[in-house]
Design a protein around this motif. Structure first.
Motif, mmCIF file in Angstrom:
data_model
loop_
_atom_site.group_PDB
_atom_site.id
_atom_site.type_symbol
_atom_site.label_atom_id
_atom_site.label_comp_id
_atom_site.label_asym_id
_atom_site.label_seq_id
_atom_site.Cartn_x
_atom_site.Cartn_y
_atom_site.Cartn_z
ATOM 1 N N GLY A 182 0.811 -1.214 0.000
ATOM 2 C CA GLY A 182 0.000 0.000 0.000
ATOM 3 C C GLY A 182 0.842 1.260 0.000
ATOM 4 O O GLY A 182 0.590 2.195 -0.765
ATOM 5 N N ALA A 183 1.863 1.306 0.851
ATOM 6 C CA ALA A 183 2.745 2.481 0.909
ATOM 7 C C ALA A 183 3.520 2.642 -0.390
ATOM 8 O O ALA A 183 3.678 3.755 -0.900
ATOM 9 N N ALA A 184 4.001 1.533 -0.953
ATOM 10 C CA ALA A 184 4.773 1.596 -2.199
ATOM 11 C C ALA A 184 3.922 2.135 -3.350
ATOM 12 O O ALA A 184 4.435 2.828 -4.232
ATOM 13 N N ALA A 185 2.613 1.841 -3.323
ATOM 14 C CA ALA A 185 1.698 2.315 -4.370
ATOM 15 C C ALA A 185 1.085 3.666 -4.002
ATOM 16 O O ALA A 185 0.157 4.124 -4.649
ATOM 17 N N LYS A 186 1.614 4.270 -2.955
ATOM 18 C CA LYS A 186 1.174 5.592 -2.497
ATOM 19 C C LYS A 186 -0.290 5.617 -2.050
ATOM 20 O O LYS A 186 -0.995 6.612 -2.229
ATOM 21 N N GLY A 187 -0.742 4.493 -1.465
ATOM 22 C CA GLY A 187 -2.082 4.451 -0.896
ATOM 23 C C GLY A 187 -2.175 5.386 0.297
ATOM 24 O O GLY A 187 -1.193 5.595 1.003
ATOM 25 N N LYS A 200 -5.539 5.779 2.385
ATOM 26 C CA LYS A 200 -6.540 5.379 3.375
ATOM 27 C C LYS A 200 -6.634 3.876 3.586
ATOM 28 O O LYS A 200 -7.389 3.416 4.434
ATOM 29 N N LEU A 201 -5.889 3.103 2.785
ATOM 30 C CA LEU A 201 -5.908 1.654 2.908
ATOM 31 C C LEU A 201 -4.486 1.125 2.818
ATOM 32 O O LEU A 201 -3.777 1.380 1.845
ATOM 33 N N GLY A 202 -4.064 0.416 3.862
ATOM 34 C CA GLY A 202 -2.751 -0.208 3.861
ATOM 35 C C GLY A 202 -2.866 -1.672 3.489
ATOM 36 O O GLY A 202 -3.877 -2.325 3.759
ATOM 37 N N CYS A 203 -1.820 -2.184 2.857
ATOM 38 C CA CYS A 203 -1.755 -3.602 2.523
ATOM 39 C C CYS A 203 -0.299 -4.021 2.558
ATOM 40 O O CYS A 203 0.554 -3.372 1.949
ATOM 41 N N SER A 204 -0.018 -5.082 3.292
ATOM 42 C CA SER A 204 1.329 -5.625 3.353
ATOM 43 C C SER A 204 1.312 -7.101 3.021
ATOM 44 O O SER A 204 0.414 -7.829 3.458
ATOM 45 N N LEU A 205 2.310 -7.532 2.245
ATOM 46 C CA LEU A 205 2.552 -8.950 2.049
ATOM 47 C C LEU A 205 3.433 -9.380 3.209
ATOM 48 O O LEU A 205 4.491 -8.791 3.449
ATOM 49 N N MET A 206 2.987 -10.384 3.948
ATOM 50 C CA MET A 206 3.687 -10.834 5.145
ATOM 51 C C MET A 206 4.105 -12.291 4.984
ATOM 52 O O MET A 206 3.387 -13.074 4.366
ATOM 53 N N GLU A 207 5.247 -12.628 5.579
ATOM 54 C CA GLU A 207 5.705 -14.017 5.654
ATOM 55 C C GLU A 207 6.150 -14.318 7.078
ATOM 56 O O GLU A 207 6.935 -13.556 7.658
ATOM 57 N N LEU A 208 5.628 -15.426 7.608
ATOM 58 C CA LEU A 208 6.012 -15.911 8.929
ATOM 59 C C LEU A 208 6.629 -17.293 8.791
ATOM 60 O O LEU A 208 6.027 -18.186 8.191
ATOM 61 N N ALA A 209 7.809 -17.471 9.357
ATOM 62 C CA ALA A 209 8.435 -18.792 9.388
ATOM 63 C C ALA A 209 7.702 -19.670 10.406
ATOM 64 O O ALA A 209 7.017 -19.160 11.298
ATOM 65 N N ALA A 221 -1.986 -8.540 4.792
ATOM 66 C CA ALA A 221 -2.533 -7.851 5.956
ATOM 67 C C ALA A 221 -3.041 -6.488 5.485
ATOM 68 O O ALA A 221 -2.274 -5.703 4.928
ATOM 69 N N PHE A 222 -4.326 -6.244 5.683
ATOM 70 C CA PHE A 222 -4.958 -4.987 5.278
ATOM 71 C C PHE A 222 -5.272 -4.158 6.510
ATOM 72 O O PHE A 222 -5.578 -4.703 7.574
ATOM 73 N N SER A 223 -5.230 -2.839 6.361
ATOM 74 C CA SER A 223 -5.577 -1.951 7.458
ATOM 75 C C SER A 223 -6.097 -0.634 6.920
ATOM 76 O O SER A 223 -5.558 -0.097 5.950
ATOM 77 N N THR A 224 -7.151 -0.135 7.564
ATOM 78 C CA THR A 224 -7.512 1.247 7.306
ATOM 79 C C THR A 224 -6.370 2.081 7.879
ATOM 80 O O THR A 224 -5.704 1.657 8.814
ATOM 81 N N MET A 225 -6.090 3.216 7.309
ATOM 82 C CA MET A 225 -4.932 4.017 7.730
ATOM 83 C C MET A 225 -5.414 5.269 8.462
ATOM 84 O O MET A 225 -5.227 6.396 8.023
ATOM 85 N N VAL A 226 -6.041 5.039 9.612
ATOM 86 C CA VAL A 226 -6.613 6.112 10.403
ATOM 87 C C VAL A 226 -5.625 6.525 11.493
ATOM 88 O O VAL A 226 -5.006 5.673 12.132
ATOM 89 N N GLU A 227 -5.485 7.828 11.658
ATOM 90 C CA GLU A 227 -4.724 8.331 12.791
ATOM 91 C C GLU A 227 -5.488 9.507 13.387
ATOM 92 O O GLU A 227 -6.223 10.170 12.661
ATOM 93 N N PRO A 228 -5.390 9.691 14.679
ATOM 94 C CA PRO A 228 -4.604 8.924 15.634
ATOM 95 C C PRO A 228 -5.231 7.557 15.907
ATOM 96 O O PRO A 228 -6.396 7.337 15.607
ATOM 97 N N ASP A 229 -4.424 6.690 16.490
ATOM 98 C CA ASP A 229 -4.896 5.358 16.851
ATOM 99 C C ASP A 229 -4.332 4.985 18.212
ATOM 100 O O ASP A 229 -3.286 5.482 18.621
ATOM 101 N N VAL A 230 -5.063 4.120 18.892
ATOM 102 C CA VAL A 230 -4.621 3.546 20.158
ATOM 103 C C VAL A 230 -4.683 2.046 19.992
ATOM 104 O O VAL A 230 -5.690 1.499 19.542
#
Length: 167
Positions: free
Chosen positions: A32-37, A39-48, A114-123
């Protein structure tokens, strides 16, 4: 390289690798950040196998979701643990009912979006470690340089509203 700033080709992006202690270890590409998103974040995640990315937590402003691409794991949702596998989508709503943690309890790498709305502030609240994180200026997972506030405190750090103030 893409000819448009809102289009990225995942294989061209570098991995960010994070290891913290014996159980936390993940690789992440912030699509998401790389595509300059904005309000919506998206990350490709890998867990061993045997690892997780984050402690059990929930957000008070951001909704998240996981889409499992490959591998198997277990998602903790509050007090419940559920198996997940390729093709599963998990909604992680705001508040305590959305408390979550994804653990790779399988034998192969667990890949997911992993998707996330990109709202700030957040707790963010961490029930297991009894901590709270407050962030402003940039959403969690957003531009760290833009943050105006980021603090992690024990829940027991509460003080009286008027403590330290002249009356």
């Amino acid at each position: 390289m893409s000819s448009h700033p809102h289009l990225v080709h995942e294989p061209t992006l570098p991995w960010t690798e994070v290891t913290q202690g014996p159980r936390v270890s993940y690789r992440r590409k912030q699509l998401g950040a790389a595509a300059k998103g904005q309000k919506l974040g998206c990350s490709l995640m890998e867990l061993a196998p045997g690892k997780h990315a984050f402690p059990l937590h929930f957000h008070l402003a951001n909704e998240e979701a996981y889409f499992i691409l490959s591998g198997t794991g277990c998602v903790r949702l509050g007090d419940t643990s559920l198996p997940v596998k390729a093709g599963d989508y998990v909604a992680l709503p705001i508040g305590p009912t959305g408390a979550h943690q994804l653990v790779n309890d399988g034998t192969e790498t667990l890949r997911y979006l992993a998707f996330s709305t990109m709202v700030e502030p957040d707790v963010m609240v961490y029930p297991d470690s009894k901590k709270v994180c407050v962030t402003a200026g940039s959403a969690p997972g957003g531009d760290k340089a833009a943050r105006t506030l980021y603090t992690v405190l024990p829940l027991s750090a509460e003080v009286d509203y008027w403590s330290g103030e002249e009356r």
